[in-house]
Scaffold this motif. Structure first.
Motif, PDB file in Angstrom:
ATOM      1  N   PRO A  82       2.758  10.235  20.447  1.00  0.00           N
ATOM      2  CA  PRO A  82       2.907   9.102  19.527  1.00  0.00           C
ATOM      3  C   PRO A  82       4.345   8.703  19.204  1.00  0.00           C
ATOM      4  O   PRO A  82       4.737   7.642  19.096  1.00  0.00           O
ATOM      5  N   TYR A  83       5.095   9.748  18.966  1.00  0.00           N
ATOM      6  CA  TYR A  83       6.596   9.383  18.818  1.00  0.00           C
ATOM      7  C   TYR A  83       7.323   8.888  19.719  1.00  0.00           C
ATOM      8  O   TYR A  83       7.812   7.985  19.661  1.00  0.00           O
ATOM      9  N   VAL A  84       6.970   9.302  21.034  1.00  0.00           N
ATOM     10  CA  VAL A  84       7.796   8.724  22.285  1.00  0.00           C
ATOM     11  C   VAL A  84       7.302   7.214  22.532  1.00  0.00           C
ATOM     12  O   VAL A  84       8.065   6.422  22.826  1.00  0.00           O
ATOM     13  N   ALA A  85       5.983   6.996  22.293  1.00  0.00           N
ATOM     14  CA  ALA A  85       5.188   5.698  22.557  1.00  0.00           C
ATOM     15  C   ALA A  85       6.043   4.830  21.561  1.00  0.00           C
ATOM     16  O   ALA A  85       6.195   3.509  21.911  1.00  0.00           O
ATOM     17  N   PHE A  86       6.208   5.152  20.391  1.00  0.00           N
ATOM     18  CA  PHE A  86       6.687   4.300  19.371  1.00  0.00           C
ATOM     19  C   PHE A  86       8.086   4.036  19.259  1.00  0.00           C
ATOM     20  O   PHE A  86       8.644   2.900  18.976  1.00  0.00           O
ATOM     21  N   GLN A  87       8.926   5.190  19.746  1.00  0.00           N
ATOM     22  CA  GLN A  87      10.429   4.716  19.942  1.00  0.00           C
ATOM     23  C   GLN A  87      10.870   4.403  21.405  1.00  0.00           C
ATOM     24  O   GLN A  87      11.913   3.412  21.452  1.00  0.00           O
ATOM     25  N   LEU A  88       9.895   4.277  22.479  1.00  0.00           N
ATOM     26  CA  LEU A  88      10.402   3.855  23.532  1.00  0.00           C
ATOM     27  C   LEU A  88      10.847   2.167  23.522  1.00  0.00           C
ATOM     28  O   LEU A  88      11.871   1.759  24.362  1.00  0.00           O
ATOM     29  N   PRO A  89       9.996   1.206  22.813  1.00  0.00           N
ATOM     30  CA  PRO A  89      10.300  -0.279  23.176  1.00  0.00           C
ATOM     31  C   PRO A  89      11.693  -0.788  22.544  1.00  0.00           C
ATOM     32  O   PRO A  89      12.440  -1.324  23.449  1.00  0.00           O
ATOM     33  N   PHE A  90      12.159   0.050  21.590  1.00  0.00           N
ATOM     34  CA  PHE A  90      13.483  -0.486  21.176  1.00  0.00           C
ATOM     35  C   PHE A  90      14.420   0.471  21.761  1.00  0.00           C
ATOM     36  O   PHE A  90      15.680  -0.416  21.887  1.00  0.00           O
ATOM     37  N   ALA A  91      14.286   1.471  22.250  1.00  0.00           N
ATOM     38  CA  ALA A  91      15.219   2.038  23.259  1.00  0.00           C
ATOM     39  C   ALA A  91      15.596   1.474  24.589  1.00  0.00           C
ATOM     40  O   ALA A  91      16.406   1.458  24.967  1.00  0.00           O
ATOM     41  N   ILE A  92      14.337   1.082  25.087  1.00  0.00           N
ATOM     42  CA  ILE A  92      14.424   0.219  26.350  1.00  0.00           C
ATOM     43  C   ILE A  92      15.262  -1.191  25.997  1.00  0.00           C
ATOM     44  O   ILE A  92      16.145  -1.579  26.860  1.00  0.00           O
ATOM     45  N   PHE A  93      14.835  -1.765  24.866  1.00  0.00           N
ATOM     46  CA  PHE A  93      15.450  -2.996  24.546  1.00  0.00           C
ATOM     47  C   PHE A  93      17.227  -2.575  24.502  1.00  0.00           C
ATOM     48  O   PHE A  93      17.685  -3.541  25.269  1.00  0.00           O
ATOM     49  N   LEU A  94      17.514  -1.808  23.798  1.00  0.00           N
ATOM     50  CA  LEU A  94      18.915  -1.489  23.614  1.00  0.00           C
ATOM     51  C   LEU A  94      19.857  -1.128  24.853  1.00  0.00           C
ATOM     52  O   LEU A  94      20.714  -1.488  25.133  1.00  0.00           O
ATOM     53  N   MET A  95      19.006  -0.320  25.691  1.00  0.00           N
ATOM     54  CA  MET A  95      19.552   0.444  26.854  1.00  0.00           C
ATOM     55  C   MET A  95      19.458  -0.601  28.318  1.00  0.00           C
ATOM     56  O   MET A  95      20.701  -0.740  28.627  1.00  0.00           O
ATOM     57  N   ARG A  96      18.671  -1.558  28.001  1.00  0.00           N
ATOM     58  CA  ARG A  96      18.691  -2.719  29.078  1.00  0.00           C
ATOM     59  C   ARG A  96      19.764  -3.753  28.671  1.00  0.00           C
ATOM     60  O   ARG A  96      20.553  -3.893  29.504  1.00  0.00           O
TER      61      ARG A  96
END
Length: 300
Positions: free
Chosen positions: A168-182
């Motif tokens: 669950p931690y990975v799932a909920f942290q991924l969207p914001f991380a993808i947004f920043l890195m993209r």
């Protein structure tokens, strides 16, 4: 003719005096502004540093010293409070949090950077829709998914394990991380990738040898943000794990409070231990954190 020349010289001298005085006034204003900014940020730093110092020093006090000399230095420096807090269970909770945080952050950075690389470099049908679906995860509060996740983890046999928290931690942290890195990866010149492909690199080599090294600032920023959120998360850690040997430090501190409800020195020592890793991480990676967020915020 001589009078005209003299008047021109006087006029130029007056202009030079006026220009010099304006430059002097500008320098004075700049110094005043810099002084005000320095004082403001110094006060702001004190507001942040003082509670941290108070927490660390209070963990060295006895109960009587804590209540009688709350805002003073310890009369007797009880370093044994930190050892007692560690032995009371903080050590196990600390190691659990380190393991869960490291695994979660590595997974977020790995999958997030790959997804961000694909979304920033490849053009395919439905790309924008796919990006919107990923970013829609930012609108989902973790509290909403508590009951479905609880039933799902029990159904697949992951309840009361480390993976009940990591996934669950990975799932909920991924969207914001993808947004920043993209956003950051879009600022990297595509000519570098084209040159690498001409030299014989495949897509994975371009990602690993060009995108990842150039994206270190935003990767560090995402690592700090994800690490802080995972380290301090309380709700999932309380509901998805029952075994005390698997609990993380936020839940462990709550248990320590119930066990040591009369010894505030040891409790505060435990709090200081729990706060130390994130403080060190921000101090070490502060430059990369600021560079990553400032560069990624104006791209894409």
């Amino acid at each position: 003719m001589a009078n005209h020349t003299n008047s021109v010289v006087k006029t130029n001298q007056i202009k030079e005096i006026g220009t010099g005085s304006s430059k002097l006034t500008l320098k004075v204003k700049n110094r005043i502004f810099q002084s005000v900014v320095l004082v403001w940020f110094s006060l702001f730093a004190l507001v942040i540093i003082c509670p941290i110092l108070w927490l660390g020093l209070s963990g060295l006090k006895s109960n009587a010293d804590f209540f009688l000399n709350t805002w003073k230095l310890p009369e007797e420096w009880l370093w044994s409070n930190y050892r007692a807090a560690w032995d009371a269970g903080i050590g196990q909770f600390f190691l659990n949090s380190v393991f869960i945080t490291v695994v979660s952050v590595v997974a977020v950075l790995l999958f997030g950077s790959m997804a961000a690389f694909g979304l920033s470099r490849f053009q395919f049908k439905g790309q924008n829709i796919f990006l919107v679906i990923i970013l829609s995860g930012l609108m989902l509060a973790p509290q909403v998914s508590l009951i479905p996740l609880y039933k799902l983890l029990q159904a697949v046999g992951l309840y009361n394990t480390y993976w009940a928290l990591i996934l669950p931690y990975v799932a909920f942290q991924l969207p914001f991380a993808i947004f920043l890195m993209r956003s950051y990866f879009l600022s990297i010149s595509k000519e570098l990738e084209e040159s690498a492909i001409i030299d014989g690199c495949n897509i994975f080599q371009v990602y690993w040898h060009i995108i990842v090294p150039l994206g270190k600032p935003i990767i560090a920023s995402c690592a700090l943000l994800a690490g802080m959120n995972v380290w301090n998360e309380f709700m999932f850690a309380l509901v998805f794990v029952e075994d005390s040997a698997l609990r993380t430090i936020p839940v462990g501190l709550m248990n320590l409070r119930s066990q040591l409800n009369t010894n505030f020195g040891i409790q505060l020592a435990g709090l200081a231990i729990s706060a130390l890793p994130m403080i060190i991480a921000y101090i070490v990676f502060q430059k990369q954190f600021v560079r990553g967020l400032s560069a990624g915020s104006v791209k894409g």
